[in-house]
Design a protein around this motif. Structure first.
Motif, short mmCIF file in Angstrom:
data_model
loop_
_atom_site.label_atom_id
_atom_site.label_comp_id
_atom_site.label_asym_id
_atom_site.label_seq_id
_atom_site.Cartn_x
_atom_site.Cartn_y
_atom_site.Cartn_z
N ASP A 187 0.81 -1.23 0.00
CA ASP A 187 0.00 0.00 0.00
C ASP A 187 0.84 1.27 0.00
O ASP A 187 0.37 2.33 0.41
CB ASP A 187 -0.95 0.02 1.21
CG ASP A 187 -1.95 -1.10 1.11
OD1 ASP A 187 -2.23 -1.51 -0.04
OD2 ASP A 187 -2.43 -1.58 2.14
N ARG A 188 2.09 1.16 -0.44
CA ARG A 188 2.94 2.35 -0.46
C ARG A 188 3.60 2.40 -1.84
O ARG A 188 4.15 1.40 -2.31
CB ARG A 188 4.01 2.21 0.63
CG ARG A 188 4.80 3.46 0.92
CD ARG A 188 5.59 3.25 2.21
NE ARG A 188 6.47 2.11 2.11
CZ ARG A 188 7.70 2.16 1.62
NH1 ARG A 188 8.21 3.29 1.21
NH2 ARG A 188 8.46 1.08 1.54
N ALA A 189 3.48 3.58 -2.48
CA ALA A 189 4.10 3.71 -3.79
C ALA A 189 5.55 4.12 -3.58
O ALA A 189 5.83 5.16 -2.99
CB ALA A 189 3.38 4.75 -4.63
N ILE A 190 6.48 3.28 -4.07
CA ILE A 190 7.90 3.58 -3.88
C ILE A 190 8.50 4.23 -5.12
O ILE A 190 9.64 4.67 -5.10
CB ILE A 190 8.70 2.32 -3.50
CG1 ILE A 190 8.56 1.26 -4.60
CG2 ILE A 190 8.23 1.77 -2.17
CD1 ILE A 190 9.53 0.10 -4.44
N GLY A 191 7.73 4.26 -6.21
CA GLY A 191 8.25 4.89 -7.43
C GLY A 191 7.27 4.68 -8.57
O GLY A 191 6.13 4.26 -8.33
N VAL A 192 7.70 5.01 -9.79
CA VAL A 192 6.85 4.79 -10.96
C VAL A 192 7.71 4.29 -12.11
O VAL A 192 8.91 4.49 -12.14
CB VAL A 192 6.11 6.07 -11.42
CG1 VAL A 192 5.22 6.62 -10.35
CG2 VAL A 192 7.08 7.12 -11.89
N ILE A 193 7.03 3.62 -13.04
CA ILE A 193 7.66 3.26 -14.32
C ILE A 193 6.95 4.06 -15.40
O ILE A 193 5.72 4.16 -15.38
CB ILE A 193 7.49 1.77 -14.63
CG1 ILE A 193 8.24 0.92 -13.59
CG2 ILE A 193 8.03 1.45 -16.02
CD1 ILE A 193 8.06 -0.56 -13.79
N LEU A 194 7.74 4.66 -16.29
CA LEU A 194 7.15 5.43 -17.38
C LEU A 194 7.62 4.81 -18.69
O LEU A 194 8.79 4.49 -18.83
CB LEU A 194 7.64 6.88 -17.26
CG LEU A 194 7.11 7.88 -18.28
CD1 LEU A 194 7.00 9.24 -17.61
CD2 LEU A 194 7.98 7.98 -19.49
N VAL A 195 6.68 4.61 -19.63
CA VAL A 195 7.08 4.07 -20.93
C VAL A 195 6.44 4.90 -22.05
O VAL A 195 5.39 5.51 -21.84
CB VAL A 195 6.65 2.60 -21.11
CG1 VAL A 195 7.39 1.69 -20.17
CG2 VAL A 195 5.15 2.44 -20.92
N ASP A 196 7.11 4.93 -23.20
CA ASP A 196 6.48 5.53 -24.38
C ASP A 196 7.02 4.87 -25.64
O ASP A 196 7.94 4.06 -25.58
CB ASP A 196 6.68 7.05 -24.42
CG ASP A 196 8.12 7.45 -24.65
OD1 ASP A 196 8.86 6.70 -25.31
OD2 ASP A 196 8.52 8.52 -24.18
#
Lengths: 782, 117
Positions: free
Chosen positions: A474-483
């Motif tokens: 339940d804790r967001a430690i980061g994000v992944i971004l793609v394009d």
């Protein structure tokens, strides 16, 4: 006459059996008859398909004009009567009502006197009526009547033959069309192409100006145009077959009608439903049947029947194609899914091979950009900082050019991405107004962006991108971004779905890596503590052993030494015994000194901490060794910087410097320079005082260098070997370090670094030493 | 003649000290443990007591305590092989703390200081 007749009939037979076209045959027959009978006008009226109207088809006067065609309904005029009764009808102008009933004929032969109509029929069918008109009032004798009868039979035969020929031609055409359509329908499974073909073939077969296919969209229930061919009139001129309400009445079997356009021209349409298993799938319509002359005609029942046949074919083909399309798309989807899941599994497996965070990020990025992985053009991982205030770029990668991408996925996963993306300067504050990167963390949900937002990092120049959070517990430690910026492909839903599955796992392994490194750090610290404890245990054991022995040895030593002195007093000055006694005394003294050193090292000496000046401690210690240094021709160089007072046990520190000076002196038995420097040292966790003691004694041989701090290690023939280990113990009790800088051939420098308590957060010693308010809390330390 | 008691369980030390002190002109009594020392203290009007710390039956610390209890003005010097207890002698109320050494200068100087008059 008879030969005339024979010649005429022979000619007639020749014409009717000739291979010239039906129209010419008919025309020739009529002309020949008119000439033979010497009548002014001979006309042939054909019965149309409705079997109601007789239309002028051939005239002995010449070509029949297309417009203003002369027609008689069944029973109307002599022509209609002859057709209705299948009897010869004769009429004369003087008879009442003849002119009115046959009004159209006046135009062709004004002032005619005689009209004679002969039905053209065989045993079964009436095909038309032959009309003879003359200015004279005349009758037809039996011979003439027989001739005319023969001619009507020939005409009937010719027409029947023509009709049959036309009919069979049409049948052949229809069959070949159906064959062609069937072939076309089975030749392709591409639905769009199939529909195109069906519609164009339908239009051509029926010789319609245009054709259209409407298919009911199963998802929306709306009818939409799927395919069109030729000239299709606007919607107001042609209705679309309405979709029946669910459970309502079935659709009408067909719709046929006509409308008029703005210029008053009549258009015709025919619509048949496409039904499959009782469901309306759509409709097939044709517009404006065109005659060879370019006229529009209504569609006849034969057209309708053909259209129904076509519709049946279409429905089947449509169903087949739809099923095929569904099967194919399912198969394709399955294949894609299997491929994606295989990639996912391979990436997952690779992620489990390491707990190193950098390696994990490399594997993750390779998996995201590799064509056999998820195949995105670019991928970036951003992590939330420890304070939870900022999202910062950690690692990014870009898919390498195709020629470089020949590695398999598993090979690629084993190495770092070929084209890293610099993302270290990406800093996004975690506030709701800072774009979807921040929102992905704050709301823990994925974002599919189709239009680049303002405020995103400049390097993120894509219009379409996808962000998924890395969530653990339940804790967001980061994000992944793609394009897919480089290729411009749209982001497909399936890889994005797999990405989200991968993100869950990636979050877990990244968090595990973090925990692992924390545990490792703790473990290292524990190991260090354990080592120190072991060392202190060892030293405690050693010290209790040593002090026990020292006590046992000291008493006899005192007796031996004491009595030796007493003997010394009794022995004559020149007695040889005197030398012996002196040796005993000296050796005992040496042993006592050794004992004292051992007891100093091992004994639980009480500490007396206070604030002292390091430079003063060094000066005081120098005094103790000055004479010794002078005796060995050793020059002393002092570079003492003023330093804040140290919280320390001055007696113990004097011991440290005494030992270092003594070592230096012993290293420079041939003389040299002893250099003593003090200076402050700024470190991450505070301010330290450093003291360097350098000699010019040639350095320590490498093979013994690692032993010099070990207790009881000595290179000297005398001494306990405790000097440096005592120094080290004392320094570490003061939370300082002692380092050695060895320059072979030149000399050795010992560097003692001690915390200046007021400026350092030094575990226990520091806490006692400095008031809490004066503590300098270190920043950036771990 | 000033009277000194030397208490030590080591015979050699007792002999060395008494020989040395007799030579200096003192009358020397010896005891091999704390109990014997206490007996002598009660019998003889002593001027100085030298006590070893580690002795059987009664150690020097206990003997010191009892002597000081009964004869607070009698100077008592602790003489021991245990250099590391030097800091504690004050708490034991001894007058002096000597670490044994074959060089008997310390001993002679200390005795002289207490018995100078």
């Amino acid at each position: 006459m008879a030969s005339d007749r024979t010649a005429f009939l022979t000619q007639m037979v020749e014409i009717s059996t000739s291979t010239i076209s039906f129209g010419e045959r008919l025309s020739n027959l009529v002309h020949l008859l008119a000439r033979h009978l010497k009548v002014d006008l001979a006309l042939y009226f054909g019965l149309d398909k409705s079997k109601e109207v007789l239309g002028l088809q051939v005239s002995s006067q010449g070509p029949v004009p297309v417009s203003g065609r002369l027609e008689f309904r069944l029973g109307q005029g002599v022509v209609g009567e002859a057709a209705a009764t299948r009897q010869i009808r004769l009429a004369y102008r003087y008879q009442e009502g003849v002119v009115a009933a046959n009004a159209g004929l006046e135009r062709l032969l004004p002032e005619y006197e005689t009209l004679a109509a002969f039905p053209v029929a065989d045993d079964n069918f009436l095909y038309g009526v032959l009309l003879l008109a003359d200015h004279r009032e005349r009758t037809f004798g039996p011979a003439e009547r027989q001739t005319i009868h023969l001619v009507t039979l020939m005409l009937a035969g010719t027409v029947r033959q023509a009709l049959l020929q036309e009919d069979s031609k049409k049948r052949i055409a229809e069959l070949s069309v159906l064959f062609e359509v069937g072939k076309a329908l089975s030749a392709t499974m591409e639905l769009d192409e199939l529909l195109e073909r069906v519609v164009s073939t339908t239009a051509k077969v029926i010789s319609a100006r245009g054709a259209g296919l409407h298919i009911v969209d199963r998802a929306t229930g709306q009818t939409k145009v799927s395919s069109q061919y030729g000239q299709v009139p606007p919607a107001q001129l042609c209705p679309i077959m309405p979709v029946p309400a669910p459970g309502g009445a079935l659709e009408p079997p067909f719709i046929q009608g006509q409308t008029q356009d703005a210029e008053g021209r009549t258009h015709y349409y025919l619509i048949v439903p496409l039904t499959f298993k009782g469901h309306l799938e759509g409709s097939l319509c044709v517009f404006d049947k065109i005659t060879p002359e370019g006229e529009f005609q209504p569609f006849d029942p034969e057209n309708r029947q053909l259209l129904f046949t076509m519709a049946g074919l279409i429905v089947n083909a449509l169903e087949n194609a739809l099923t095929y399309q569904q099967v194919e798309s399912l198969a394709e989807r399955n294949e894609r899914m299997v491929r994606n899941l295989t990639a996912l599994q391979e990436i997952s497996r690779a992620l489990l091979t390491t707990v190193n965070r950098d390696r994990l990020l490399e594997i993750l990025l390779q998996g995201l950009i590799h064509p056999q992985g998820l195949g995105f053009d670019r991928a970036v991982v951003l992590m939330v900082d420890e304070a939870g205030q900022t999202l910062h770029g950690v690692k990014g990668a870009q898919r390498p050019p195709e020629e470089a991408a020949e590695l398999t996925l598993s090979e690629a996963l084993a190495r770092p991405p070929g084209r890293p993306l610099p993302v270290a300067d990406w800093q996004i504050p975690l506030r709701p107004d800072c774009g979807s990167l921040a929102l992905a963390v704050l709301q823990q949900r994925a974002f599919h962006i189709h239009q680049r937002e303002t405020g995103t990092p400049a390097a993120l120049d894509a219009q379409e991108y996808f962000i998924t959070p890395l969530v653990v517990k339940d804790r967001a430690i980061g994000v992944i971004l793609v394009d897919n910026q480089d290729s411009g492909r749209p982001l497909e839903p399936e890889p994005l779905h797999v990405l989200q599955m991968l993100a869950t796992q990636a979050a877990l392994v990244l968090e595990n890596a973090r925990l692992y490194s924390a545990i490792e750090a703790n473990n290292r610290e524990l190991m260090l503590i354990r080592e120190r404890m072991l060392e202190s245990d060892r030293l405690a054991a050693l010290s209790s052993l040593a002090s026990g022995m020292a006590h046992e040895i000291r008493n006899p030593l005192v007796s031996i030494g004491g009595f030796a002195r007493r003997i010394g007093k009794l022995v004559e000055k020149d007695s040889p015994l005197r030398g012996y006694v002196e040796v005993i005394q000296e050796e005992v003294s040496r042993l006592e000194k050794l004992l004292k050193e051992i007891l100093d090292f091992t004994g639980e000496n009480l500490s007396y901490f206070g604030d002292h000046d390091l430079d003063q401690i060094i000066e005081d210690t120098l005094v103790l060794v000055q004479r010794d240094l002078d005796a060995h021709n050793i020059k002393v160089v002092k570079e003492l910087a003023p330093l804040p007072r140290l919280h320390c046990d001055d007696r113990q520190l004097k011991q440290v410097f005494y030992n270092l000076f003594t070592n230096a002196r012993q290293a420079m038995s041939q003389g040299g320079t002893l250099t003593i420097r003090t200076y402050p040292v700024e470190r991450e966790d505070g301010l330290y005082a450093a003291a360097e003691v350098s000699d010019t004694g040639g350095g320590i041989p490498l093979e013994v260098l690692h032993n010099i701090f070990n207790p009881f290690f000595s290179t000297k023939d005398y001494g306990t070997g405790l000097g440096l280990s005592i120094a080290q113990r004392i320094v570490s009790r003061h939370y300082g370090q002692i380092e050695v800088k060895n320059e072979l051939g030149k000399g050795v420098t010992f560097i003692v670094t001690l915390p200046i308590a007021k400026y350092c957060l030094v575990k226990d010693a520091g806490r006692q030493a400095a008031p809490a308010g004066a503590l300098h809390v270190p920043t950036g330390g771990r | 003649m000033k009277k000194i008691l030397v208490a030590d369980d080591e015979m050699a030390i007792r002999l060395l000290y008494s020989e040395e002190l007799k030579e200096e002109g003192y009358e020397v009594y010896t005891a091999s443990n704390g109990r014997e020392a206490l007996e002598i203290v009660e019998k003889v009007p002593l001027d100085l007591v030298i006590l070893d710390i580690k002795m059987p039956e009664m150690d020097g610390i206990e003997a010191l305590r009892q002597i000081k209890e009964r004869h607070p003005h009698l100077p008592v010097v602790l003489s021991t092989a245990y250099g590391e207890y030097k800091q504690d002698f004050a708490t034991w109320a001894s007058d002096e703390y000597l670490v044994k050494s074959s060089d008997l200068e310390d001993l002679r100087a200390t005795v002289k200081r207490y018995l100078k008059d």
